[in-house]
Design an enzyme around this catalytic site. Structure first.
Site: not given
Ligand SMILES: *Cc1c(COP(=O)(O)O)cnc(C)c1O
Length: 379
Positions: A46, A98, A170, A195
């Site tokens: 962890r 998001y 982000d 992503k």
């Molecule tokens: C998918 C996404 C998230 C969340 O991420 P997860 O891996 O699904 O928890 C946050 N911000 C953006 C812009 C996203 O596309």
């Protein structure tokens, strides 16, 4: 070292045991000690795992940061950032976030006494007006999901520095190939590595990258104390994804541009949202802070509603109707019923997420096939 070389070598060392070029998948929870505390830097997975550490070093390198942290999901990474705060603290956030981030802020952290202000940030000057003595953090996404709004990171960073706040970006949509927020003055970069970083739709993962040692120490403490870490197998896959990030992004951008232009000239399309268009709001800022415009596009078909938009996405054959984005395969989504269903209709529509909006994550297939698919789906 330049970016394309960093994706392959940045922060990486060959495995000391046998010289393995790729870090082995250290599928272990614990590590033998010769005497209590006598270990080789790893005690319990962890806290640290060598495969995750290799990934974290690669993440730090490609974002021009100093420290990387990998989490079980993008939301787990965001969760760790908000845990830097205390009840009574306030956050200024973009208003077209998001959906999952909005849900985390409003449905979990508001109950713990953190206050969020959701603000349109197309005009960065307005943001300073929301700062008060309790403000601790500015949270932004750019380009935003799914309206592709562009926020001036440098201008927001000036506000945040002036008021001694943290700025978190982000960077999921842009990736460090297109945009490096730490270079523009941000304190924390966050990714849903699910992503583009992973890039192959085969893992769920989150990441944070910072420069400042003091912030890094707090975040490492939270990562270990809260425990939302990713496993060694996923760490390996994300590292493998990073090695082709630059060539994938190059093709995502080329295909994205071709499809955005095809849609813009199409008689059946009302509106196309893609930051590369000169008439896209804040196009000049996108041009200045990004190295390209990416493969994310949203559009509204002419005279369409909730049901006819759903019909179009159902008709697609090469684009897969699915949540998520950033993989090699093209995906289509209907935000109103999918990614943004958790945001109330009135809130959604204020930011442009109307019932007929369709979002594309343009993949790296042959672009002619993708255009042909869109053409047949619109009938
Ligand atoms: C998918 C996404 C998230 C969340 O991420 P997860 O891996 O699904 O928890 C946050 N911000 C953006 C812009 C996203 O596309």
């Amino acid at each position: 070292m330049k970016f394309n070389t960093k994706t392959i070598h940045g922060g990486q060392e060959h495995d000391p045991a046998y010289g393995a070029v790729m870090p082995p998948i250290y599928q272990t929870s614990t590590y033998a000690q010769t005497t209590p505390g006598g270990h080789k830097g790893f005690e319990y997975s962890r806290t640290h795992n060598p495969t995750r550490t290799a990934l974290e070093n690669a993440l730090a390198s490609i974002e021009n940061g100093t420290f990387g942290l990998a989490f079980a999901s993008g939301l787990a990474a965001i969760d760790a950032v908000i845990k830097l705060l205390k009840p009574g603290d306030e956050v200024i956030s973009t208003n077209d976030l998001y959906g999952g981030t909005y849900r985390l802020f409003t449905k979990i952290f508001e109950d713990f006494g953190v206050k969020f202000h959701f603000v349109g940030m197309k005009n960065a000057d307005k943001v300073a007006g929301y700062v008060n003595d309790n403000t601790k953090l500015i949270w932004i996404e750019t380009p935003t999901n799914p309206m592709m709004n562009i926020i001036d990171i440098k201008a927001i960073a000036e506000v945040s520095k002036k008021h001694k706040l943290l700025l978190a970006v982000d960077n999921t949509f842009a990736t460090p190939y297109l945009q490096r927020p730490l270079d523009l003055g941000a304190d924390i970069v966050m990714h849903s590595a699910t992503k583009y970083i992973g890039g192959h739709s085969d893992l769920v993962m989150g990441a944070l990258i910072v420069k400042d040692k003091h912030i890094a120490e707090k975040l490492y403490f939270i990562q270990n104390a809260s425990g939302a870490v990713c496993g060694p197998q996923d760490s390996f896959l994300a590292l493998r994804g990073i090695k082709t990030l630059h060539i994938r992004m190059q093709r995502h951008c080329e295909n994205g541009e071709a499809i955005a232009k095809y849609l813009k000239n199409h008689p059946k399309i009302e509106k196309v949202y893609w930051p590369g268009f000169e008439d896209h709001p804040n196009h000049d800022i996108a041009k200045a802070q990004m190295n390209g415009f990416g493969g994310m596009i949203s559009f509204v078909p002419k005279g369409s509603d909730y049901n006819s938009a759903i019909k179009i996405v159902e008709n697609l054959k090469i684009f897969t109707l699915a949540e998520s984005l950033g993989g090699v395969e093209s995906l289509a989504g209907h935000p109103a019923s999918m990614t943004h269903a958790s945001i109330p209709k009135e809130e959604r529509e204020k930011t442009g997420v109307v019932d007929s909006l369709i979002r594309l994550s343009v993949g790296i297939e042959d672009v002619d096939d993708l255009i042909e698919d869109l053409e047949q789906a619109m009938g």
